[in-house]
Scaffold this motif. Sequence first.
Motif, PDB file in Angstrom:
ATOM      1  N   SER A   7       0.786  -1.054   0.067  1.00 31.66           N
ATOM      2  CA  SER A   7       0.059   0.025  -0.065  1.00 31.66           C
ATOM      3  C   SER A   7       0.860   1.141  -0.126  1.00 31.66           C
ATOM      4  O   SER A   7       0.576   2.368  -0.615  1.00 31.66           O
ATOM      5  N   ILE A   8       2.019   1.365   0.782  1.00 40.39           N
ATOM      6  CA  ILE A   8       2.942   2.410   0.718  1.00 40.39           C
ATOM      7  C   ILE A   8       3.606   2.495  -0.248  1.00 40.39           C
ATOM      8  O   ILE A   8       3.712   3.670  -1.089  1.00 40.39           O
ATOM      9  N   GLU A   9       4.000   1.345  -1.137  1.00 41.65           N
ATOM     10  CA  GLU A   9       4.639   1.414  -2.301  1.00 41.65           C
ATOM     11  C   GLU A   9       3.683   1.863  -3.335  1.00 41.65           C
ATOM     12  O   GLU A   9       4.293   3.084  -4.079  1.00 41.65           O
ATOM     13  N   GLN A  10       2.566   1.637  -3.435  1.00 43.43           N
ATOM     14  CA  GLN A  10       1.511   2.049  -4.399  1.00 43.43           C
ATOM     15  C   GLN A  10       1.218   3.562  -4.317  1.00 43.43           C
ATOM     16  O   GLN A  10       1.282   4.324  -5.156  1.00 43.43           O
ATOM     17  N   SER A  11       1.217   4.247  -2.965  1.00 44.80           N
ATOM     18  CA  SER A  11       0.831   5.619  -2.728  1.00 44.80           C
ATOM     19  C   SER A  11       2.170   6.375  -3.063  1.00 44.80           C
ATOM     20  O   SER A  11       1.844   7.327  -3.723  1.00 44.80           O
ATOM     21  N   LEU A  12       3.252   5.897  -2.718  1.00 47.52           N
ATOM     22  CA  LEU A  12       4.504   6.847  -3.019  1.00 47.52           C
ATOM     23  C   LEU A  12       4.786   6.582  -4.673  1.00 47.52           C
ATOM     24  O   LEU A  12       5.102   7.506  -5.288  1.00 47.52           O
ATOM     25  N   GLN A  13       4.321   5.405  -5.312  1.00 48.40           N
ATOM     26  CA  GLN A  13       4.570   5.763  -6.748  1.00 48.40           C
ATOM     27  C   GLN A  13       3.528   6.419  -7.546  1.00 48.40           C
ATOM     28  O   GLN A  13       3.849   7.166  -8.328  1.00 48.40           O
ATOM     29  N   GLU A  14       2.350   6.753  -6.900  1.00 47.53           N
ATOM     30  CA  GLU A  14       1.457   7.913  -7.523  1.00 47.53           C
ATOM     31  C   GLU A  14       2.055   9.242  -7.114  1.00 47.53           C
ATOM     32  O   GLU A  14       1.999   9.941  -8.034  1.00 47.53           O
ATOM     33  N   VAL A  15       2.837   9.390  -6.039  1.00 49.59           N
ATOM     34  CA  VAL A  15       3.783  10.765  -6.092  1.00 49.59           C
ATOM     35  C   VAL A  15       4.766  10.908  -6.902  1.00 49.59           C
ATOM     36  O   VAL A  15       4.787  11.908  -7.603  1.00 49.59           O
ATOM     37  N   VAL A  16       5.220   9.588  -7.178  1.00 53.52           N
ATOM     38  CA  VAL A  16       6.589   9.502  -8.283  1.00 53.52           C
ATOM     39  C   VAL A  16       5.739   9.894  -9.569  1.00 53.52           C
ATOM     40  O   VAL A  16       6.444  10.788 -10.162  1.00 53.52           O
ATOM     41  N   ASP A  17       4.697   9.152  -9.756  1.00 51.66           N
ATOM     42  CA  ASP A  17       3.991   9.371 -11.277  1.00 51.66           C
ATOM     43  C   ASP A  17       3.510  10.940 -11.544  1.00 51.66           C
ATOM     44  O   ASP A  17       3.798  11.620 -12.449  1.00 51.66           O
ATOM     45  N   LYS A  18       3.141  11.616 -10.432  1.00 54.80           N
ATOM     46  CA  LYS A  18       2.746  12.927 -10.294  1.00 54.80           C
ATOM     47  C   LYS A  18       3.978  13.987 -10.507  1.00 54.80           C
ATOM     48  O   LYS A  18       3.975  14.833 -11.233  1.00 54.80           O
ATOM     49  N   ASN A  19       5.020  13.498  -9.897  1.00 54.54           N
ATOM     50  CA  ASN A  19       6.240  14.255 -10.178  1.00 54.54           C
ATOM     51  C   ASN A  19       6.744  14.162 -11.716  1.00 54.54           C
ATOM     52  O   ASN A  19       7.122  15.198 -12.259  1.00 54.54           O
ATOM     53  N   GLU A  20       6.617  12.880 -12.076  1.00 54.03           N
ATOM     54  CA  GLU A  20       7.179  12.601 -13.705  1.00 54.03           C
ATOM     55  C   GLU A  20       6.256  13.408 -14.532  1.00 54.03           C
ATOM     56  O   GLU A  20       6.629  13.961 -15.361  1.00 54.03           O
ATOM     57  N   ASP A  21       4.839  13.419 -14.166  1.00 55.50           N
ATOM     58  CA  ASP A  21       3.965  14.229 -14.946  1.00 55.50           C
ATOM     59  C   ASP A  21       4.164  15.702 -15.050  1.00 55.50           C
ATOM     60  O   ASP A  21       4.057  16.463 -15.996  1.00 55.50           O
ATOM     61  N   ALA A  22       4.685  16.280 -13.723  1.00 50.60           N
ATOM     62  CA  ALA A  22       5.058  17.628 -13.678  1.00 50.60           C
ATOM     63  C   ALA A  22       6.104  17.951 -14.300  1.00 50.60           C
ATOM     64  O   ALA A  22       6.209  18.942 -15.159  1.00 50.60           O
ATOM     65  N   ILE A  23       7.253  17.185 -14.514  1.00 52.91           N
ATOM     66  CA  ILE A  23       8.480  17.339 -15.246  1.00 52.91           C
ATOM     67  C   ILE A  23       8.040  17.270 -16.602  1.00 52.91           C
ATOM     68  O   ILE A  23       8.515  18.205 -17.341  1.00 52.91           O
ATOM     69  N   LYS A  24       7.354  16.538 -17.074  1.00 50.35           N
ATOM     70  CA  LYS A  24       7.011  16.486 -18.751  1.00 50.35           C
ATOM     71  C   LYS A  24       6.162  17.977 -19.054  1.00 50.35           C
ATOM     72  O   LYS A  24       6.368  18.393 -19.973  1.00 50.35           O
ATOM     73  N   GLY A  25       5.350  18.207 -18.073  1.00 51.20           N
ATOM     74  CA  GLY A  25       4.325  19.257 -18.268  1.00 51.20           C
ATOM     75  C   GLY A  25       5.076  20.715 -18.281  1.00 51.20           C
ATOM     76  O   GLY A  25       4.731  21.322 -19.033  1.00 51.20           O
ATOM     77  N   PHE A  26       6.273  20.585 -17.135  1.00 52.19           N
ATOM     78  CA  PHE A  26       7.008  21.794 -17.210  1.00 52.19           C
ATOM     79  C   PHE A  26       7.832  22.048 -18.402  1.00 52.19           C
ATOM     80  O   PHE A  26       8.058  22.964 -18.888  1.00 52.19           O
ATOM     81  N   GLU A  27       8.215  20.745 -19.115  1.00 55.74           N
ATOM     82  CA  GLU A  27       9.000  20.690 -20.033  1.00 55.74           C
ATOM     83  C   GLU A  27       8.229  21.499 -21.510  1.00 55.74           C
ATOM     84  O   GLU A  27       8.785  22.183 -22.299  1.00 55.74           O
ATOM     85  N   LYS A  28       6.920  20.899 -21.409  1.00 53.42           N
ATOM     86  CA  LYS A  28       6.018  21.488 -22.576  1.00 53.42           C
ATOM     87  C   LYS A  28       5.679  23.141 -22.304  1.00 53.42           C
ATOM     88  O   LYS A  28       5.473  23.630 -23.164  1.00 53.42           O
ATOM     89  N   ALA A  29       5.450  23.461 -20.957  1.00 54.41           N
ATOM     90  CA  ALA A  29       5.219  24.648 -20.796  1.00 54.41           C
ATOM     91  C   ALA A  29       6.332  25.713 -21.188  1.00 54.41           C
ATOM     92  O   ALA A  29       6.232  26.491 -21.830  1.00 54.41           O
ATOM     93  N   ALA A  30       7.455  25.096 -20.826  1.00 58.38           N
ATOM     94  CA  ALA A  30       8.971  25.799 -21.408  1.00 58.38           C
ATOM     95  C   ALA A  30       8.994  25.960 -22.787  1.00 58.38           C
ATOM     96  O   ALA A  30       8.986  26.939 -23.570  1.00 58.38           O
ATOM     97  N   GLU A  31       8.443  24.801 -23.459  1.00 57.47           N
ATOM     98  CA  GLU A  31       8.310  24.714 -25.021  1.00 57.47           C
ATOM     99  C   GLU A  31       7.415  25.604 -25.640  1.00 57.47           C
ATOM    100  O   GLU A  31       7.720  26.332 -26.592  1.00 57.47           O
ATOM    101  N   ASN A  32       6.202  25.892 -24.865  1.00 59.48           N
ATOM    102  CA  ASN A  32       5.199  26.848 -25.255  1.00 59.48           C
ATOM    103  C   ASN A  32       5.296  28.363 -25.123  1.00 59.48           C
ATOM    104  O   ASN A  32       4.635  29.105 -25.576  1.00 59.48           O
ATOM    105  N   SER A  33       6.194  28.474 -24.049  1.00 62.05           N
ATOM    106  CA  SER A  33       6.322  29.910 -23.527  1.00 62.05           C
ATOM    107  C   SER A  33       7.265  30.675 -24.387  1.00 62.05           C
ATOM    108  O   SER A  33       8.168  30.225 -25.176  1.00 62.05           O
ATOM    109  N   LYS A  34       6.731  31.904 -24.434  1.00 65.66           N
ATOM    110  CA  LYS A  34       7.511  32.987 -25.543  1.00 65.66           C
ATOM    111  C   LYS A  34       8.705  33.655 -24.782  1.00 65.66           C
ATOM    112  O   LYS A  34       9.990  33.745 -25.257  1.00 65.66           O
ATOM    113  N   GLU A  35       8.436  34.155 -23.567  1.00 67.65           N
ATOM    114  CA  GLU A  35       9.478  34.984 -22.824  1.00 67.65           C
ATOM    115  C   GLU A  35      10.460  33.946 -22.173  1.00 67.65           C
ATOM    116  O   GLU A  35      10.296  32.909 -21.689  1.00 67.65           O
TER     117      GLU A  35
END
Length: 150
Positions: A7-35
Amino acid sequence: MNADVKSIEQSLQEVVDKNEDAIKGFEKAAENSKETSTKSYFLGRIENRKQFLKQLKNAVPELKLGNEKIEGTTSGAAHRSWMDVKAFFSGDKDEAMLEEAVRGDKSALKEYDKVLAEAMVPARVREILREQKSTIQNDLETSDILEDFR
């Protein structure tokens, strides 16, 4: 493997997944930003979230919390596609990306709260999660401020 550990492993994996999604999302945000300043802001957030992943994985090496490759989830990929659409139709791409960062941070905070509410999370991991949550809260406030000044 005992049910509590799983259960702990599954919960922590969800936090890991959320952080991986954040990394990918910030990469996309940087790519789409102009300034340059907005791009730099997102690039800094990427490095921050990579550090989060290292901290979590090093804190509990006995758990299987993903591999070294940052993949993200299917729902995260769908959100990144939405970011492209939003950037395409937005008059202010930087503001649109900051709005999505705010949305992502709010979602991450909910995930951290969920895991921190679990009684079985080891104390050392709980402290790491609290520190990371605090950083995300500060980043959320910064994104809000940057968005307001656009």
